[in-house]
Design an enzyme around this catalytic site. Structure first.
Site, PDB file in Angstrom:
ATOM      1  N   GLU A 239    -204.332-100.586 110.571  1.00  8.61           N
ATOM      2  CA  GLU A 239    -205.067 -99.319 110.684  1.00  8.61           C
ATOM      3  C   GLU A 239    -206.566 -99.597 110.600  1.00  8.61           C
ATOM      4  OE1 GLU A 239    -203.261 -97.391 107.333  1.00  8.61           O
ATOM      5  OE2 GLU A 239    -201.273 -97.709 108.201  1.00  8.61           O
TER       6      GLU A 239
ATOM      7  N   ASP B  30    -201.539-100.313  97.464  1.00  2.00           N
ATOM      8  CA  ASP B  30    -200.695 -99.196  97.030  1.00  2.00           C
ATOM      9  C   ASP B  30    -199.771 -98.710  98.152  1.00  2.00           C
ATOM     10  OD1 ASP B  30    -202.069 -98.213  94.250  1.00  2.00           O
ATOM     11  OD2 ASP B  30    -203.503 -99.085  95.641  1.00  2.00           O
ATOM     12  N   TYR B  31    -200.149 -98.959  99.394  1.00  2.00           N
ATOM     13  CA  TYR B  31    -199.345 -98.464 100.520  1.00  2.00           C
ATOM     14  C   TYR B  31    -198.377 -99.515 101.054  1.00  2.00           C
ATOM     15  CZ  TYR B  31    -203.253 -95.373  99.904  1.00  2.00           C
ATOM     16  OH  TYR B  31    -204.191 -94.578  99.322  1.00  2.00           O
TER      17      TYR B  31
ATOM     18  N   HIS C  92    -205.719 -96.279  94.729  1.00  2.00           N
ATOM     19  CA  HIS C  92    -206.604 -97.331  95.231  1.00  2.00           C
ATOM     20  C   HIS C  92    -206.878 -98.347  94.138  1.00  2.00           C
ATOM     21  CE1 HIS C  92    -207.279 -93.998  98.020  1.00  2.00           C
ATOM     22  NE2 HIS C  92    -207.518 -94.927  98.901  1.00  2.00           N
TER      23      HIS C  92
ATOM     24  N   GLU D 124    -196.850 -98.112 107.906  1.00  2.00           N
ATOM     25  CA  GLU D 124    -196.826 -99.433 107.269  1.00  2.00           C
ATOM     26  C   GLU D 124    -195.535-100.208 107.533  1.00  2.00           C
ATOM     27  OE1 GLU D 124    -198.005 -96.710 105.891  1.00  2.00           O
ATOM     28  OE2 GLU D 124    -200.112 -97.230 105.608  1.00  2.00           O
TER      29      GLU D 124
ATOM     30  N   GLN E 222    -203.478-101.317 104.767  1.00  2.00           N
ATOM     31  CA  GLN E 222    -204.856-100.996 104.377  1.00  2.00           C
ATOM     32  C   GLN E 222    -205.117-101.145 102.873  1.00  2.00           C
ATOM     33  OE1 GLN E 222    -206.774 -97.054 105.513  1.00  2.00           O
ATOM     34  NE2 GLN E 222    -207.459 -98.437 107.121  1.00  2.00           N
TER      35      GLN E 222
END
Ligand SMILES: Cc1ncc(C[n+]2csc(CCOP(=O)(O)OP(=O)(O)O)c2C)c(N)n1
Length: 798
Positions: free
Chosen positions: A500, A556-557, A598, A531, A553
């Protein structure tokens, strides 16, 4: 449709495929052979010879028709009902099917999974024994199946996307091995109920946007185990549900076909037409194959009479594709009823013969091991005291009587025999030696190839230290990464990065700044927010000879892709006994920054999910860049977590960017010391450094160690050596209590045996149990800070 005595010509629409009578009869034979294999397979499980079975009955005719369109160079990413497709394409055989069912560990008999997965989990081998990549353009290729429904979808996208890339990629000398002008199609298969999964929708959307040669076939038999399609899918039909995806004049999208699963000539025609369009135009195609049956129910774990009505069961009998094909062949004068009876009988007899041969081949080596053990055990000369002699004899007799032993029966008998022997029994060494040899062989049979074990292992990459000029120059962390990537893209013509925002704007932290403009959109590519399929796209591309950095990115994701990382990427080499690999680099950025999503650092969760990948946790961008360089030189998949707060900090810029390597599994002693060993990684290293400085002013000498990679963990046992010197150990990180620090503790105490040197109980210093709260105050009270580290050290020294 025109029919002739010698065959048929299917010329209803644009595509004309003549089928000879012989070919149709051959198909009829294969359909029956495959059906009988399912019937016998189920019996083998119910009689206890195999542990579990799942079969492709009811899907035979449609899969034979689809197989006609599958060419050399093509790829499959399918699911557990594809046996007939695999036989029809020549990617597997009935013998291999039974070898899989029994869990045969011999790679020549069971090349799909060598006993690491149950039946109908197929894989072709695209690495040779030395780990070299075979030319996939000359083969029919099946990526390795997984059981999670729709788990095959993310990688399917990458297998298809690689064809698109190969139409553009220049200067890659090995391109001929993997592609002929991008004409290869990736075939996905899935059951109707599994289309309810997010992976399916995510991938269909991405494929429709990207316009890749992906053929998706949905085998719709009306149920997902017991739950009917009406509860699974909006409007009860996946092709209806996908209407908005349909390609129109001037739009992107997909072509959608619906066809009945028992209508052999129509299946042949529709598949031929759709696949041809997909191959030529690079437009994804979805075949919704309806009115399918499942004559034996879902699997060997239960019967379908529990959830199908008598009307449905009767309908299934009438619409059995084998019966329908037979009726059509007779009505079309392709064969007489007597001829077909003969073919059917032959198929039934052949299936039985194949099964018997496969079972003997599976069993004989185990019988040989049993006989070896019996010979050694019977040669015992001493009379062991007490009950032991009797126990020994009874174990021996039981083993002798077991005519179809499993491997565990033999090994377990050997272990129990050993325990029943008296300590001074003269035969003990021989039995111990035999058992040791067996244990080694079984370690290889069941546990080898989690990571690359050949010349391409990332652990074997030559160490090239970073070089700094005499007058060192400071640069921002993000510039070091960017310039390192620049060298890598020039060095590796098959290197692709996707993620991304990494294309046009060069990434949210500008680590790819200007690189898309320099190397092209196909090399540094923006993706949509997805993701799981970013990772899957990378896996599929890496299987097809491309080197890929797939960026998530923020750490956490990564959780959105954890299923794909854990079930697919991390297990790939292991579950194919080194027959397949996907040397993908997944990159992300993490640890402390700001706010709940984040600042996460769920490293325990991640490292326990991705054994089979290497996990790099660099403290700065110089180290991070070195890990990219190392992983690209090897063939293991890896995860690199750039420290989020390091992009705008200055570091000394190495002059050999793109070429230096950082070894995996080698911790670095950041500050030498004598009083206490402090172990950490990632963003915590800077916090620890500040604490160590403060402690120094108090006269306390801390040895600060950066582990650098969590997987592998400290191969040379640097930490144990340090603890030997200091006698004290603190492990600090940002994960939850009992997370990655507990893993490190297990490694240091149990594997490195450093408990031996400890003068005091070790301590873990971790983040809070809750998620990190917002802003610097939230950070201070949620994650270990400098004060916490200083106090932890002081407390231990008091
Ligand atoms: C992620 C996941 N959830 C649940 C299961 C258990 N399971 C295995 S097959 C299946 C039904 C799948 O139905 P469908 O997609 O229609 O395929 P079919 O078996 O009918 O061909 C389920 C729920 C699984 N393997 N994976």
């Amino acid at each position: 449709m025109m029919t002739t005595h010698s065959g048929v010509s299917l010329e209803k629409k644009a595509v004309n495929i003549p089928l000879s009578a012989d070919e149709i009869k051959q198909d009829f034979y294969l359909a029956h052979l495959s059906r009988e294999i399912s019937v016998i397979g189920r019996r083998e499980v119910l009689s206890g010879r195999a542990s579990f079975g799942i079969f492709g009955e009811g899907k035979e005719v449609a899969q034979i028709a689809l197989a006609k369109t599958f060419k050399e160079g093509d790829w499959r990413s399918g699911y557990y009902r594809d046996q007939t497709f695999m036989f029809a394409t020549g990617m597997s055989t009935p013998e291999e099917f039974f070898a899989m069912l029994y869990g045969d560990t011999d790679i020549t008999r069971n090349p799909s999974n060598a006993g690491r997965n149950f039946n109908n989990h197929f894989a072709t081998r695209f690495l040779d024994e030395a780990g070299n990549w075979l030319p996939s353009v000359n083969a029919r290729n099946s990526s390795a199946d997984v059981s999670p429904t729709s788990g095959q979808m993310p990688r399917l996208l990458g297998l298809a996307y690689a064809s698109k890339i190969y139409r553009k990629l220049e200067d890659f000398a090995d391109k001929w091995k993997y592609s002929r002008n991008g004409d290869e199609v990736a075939f996905g298969t899935i059951g109707d109920a599994s289309t309810s999964e997010g992976h399916f929708w995510e991938v269909m959307n991405a494929a429709a946007v990207l316009q890749v040669p992906l053929v998706m076939t949905v085998w719709d038999d009306g149920y997902g185990i017991s739950v009917p399609t009406s509860i699974q899918t909006v409007k009860g039909s996946i092709s209806e549900a996908l209407k908005g995806f349909e390609k129109q004049e001037g739009t992107n999208g997909i072509y959608i076909y619906q066809v009945k699963g028992w209508d052999y000539p129509e299946l042949c025609r529709v598949f031929a037409e759709g696949v041809e369009r997909c191959r030529k135009e690079h437009v994804p195609v979805l075949f919704h194959v309806t009115e399918m049956t499942q004559p034996q129910g879902h699997s060997t774990s239960g019967s379908h009479e529990r959830y199908k009505s008598t009307e449905r069961l009767a309908w299934e009998q009438k619409h059995d594709p084998l019966l329908k094909m037979r009726e059509w062949m007779i009505a079309s004068n392709i064969a007489t009823a007597e001829e077909l009876d003969e073919i059917q009988s032959k198929a039934i007899a052949d299936a039985l013969a194949i099964k018997n041969k496969a079972y003997r081949s599976y069993l004989n080596p185990i019988i040989a091991e049993k006989n070896e053990l019996l010979q050694i055990a019977k040669a015992k000369t001493c009379q062991c005291k007490g009950d032991n002699e009797q126990i020994y004899r009874s174990i021996l007799n039981d083993l002798q009587a077991n005519e179809s032993p499993e491997r565990k029966d033999v090994v377990s008998a050997a272990r129990r025999l050993l325990r029943a022997m008296c300590n001074d029994c003269p035969n003990m060494p021989q039995l111990k030696q035999w058992l040791y040899k067996q244990q080694l062989r079984n370690l290889d049979r069941y546990g080898s190839h989690l990571y690359c074990e050949n010349q391409y292992a990332a652990l074997n990459v030559e160490v090239v230290p970073p070089v700094f000029p005499e007058l060192p120059v400071l640069a921002y962390g993000r510039e070091i990464l960017r310039d390192n990537f620049d060298v890598l893209f020039a060095q590796y013509p098959n290197l692709i990065a996707l993620g991304e925002d990494i294309g046009k704007i060069g990434g949210v932290n500008q680590t790819y700044e200007g690189l898309q403009q320099k190397y092209g959109e196909h090399r540094i590519t923006d993706t949509s927010i997805r993701e799981a399929s970013i990772v899957g796209q990378g896996i599929g591309m890496a299987m097809r000879g491309l080197r890929v950095i797939a960026e998530i990115q923020y750490l956490d994701y990564l959780l959105f892709s954890l299923q794909t990382l854990s079930d697919d990427l991390a297990t790939l080499r292991w579950r194919t006994y080194a027959g397949q690999a996907a040397p993908l680099i997944v990159s992300t950025r993490g640890h402390r920054l700001v706010g709940v999503w984040h600042s996460g650092s769920p490293m325990g969760m991640i490292i326990h999910a991705v054994r089979g990948m290497y996990v790099c946790v660099p403290r700065n961008m110089t180290q991070a860049a070195g890990f990219y360089n190392t992983l690209l030189k090897g063939q293991d998949p890896g995860l690199i977590i750039e420290p989020l707060n390091g992009y705008r900090l200055k570091e000394y810029r190495p002059s050999n960017l793109g070429y230096y390597t950082i070894p995996l599994g080698v911790p670095e002693i950041i500050v030498p010391g004598n009083d206490i060993t402090l172990v950490t990684y990632g963003s915590m290293v800077r916090i620890a450094q500040e604490a160590v400085e403060q402690l120094k002013t108090m006269g306390i000498s801390v040895e600060l160690i950066d582990v650098q990679t969590l997987l592998p963990f400290d191969i040379p046992h640097v930490i144990a050596a340090s603890v030997k010197k200091t006698g004290r150990l603190i492990l600090a990180d940002e994960d939850v209590p009992g997370g990655a620090t507990a893993f490190m503790l297990q490694q240091i105490l149990e594997v490195q045996k450093a408990w031996h040197y400890l003068r005091q109980p070790p301590k873990t210093l971790t983040g809070a149990e809750h998620r990190p709260a917002y802003a610097s105050d939230g950070d201070y009270f949620s994650k270990p800070n400098t004060d916490d580290v200083v106090e932890a050290v002081l407390e231990m020294l008091q």
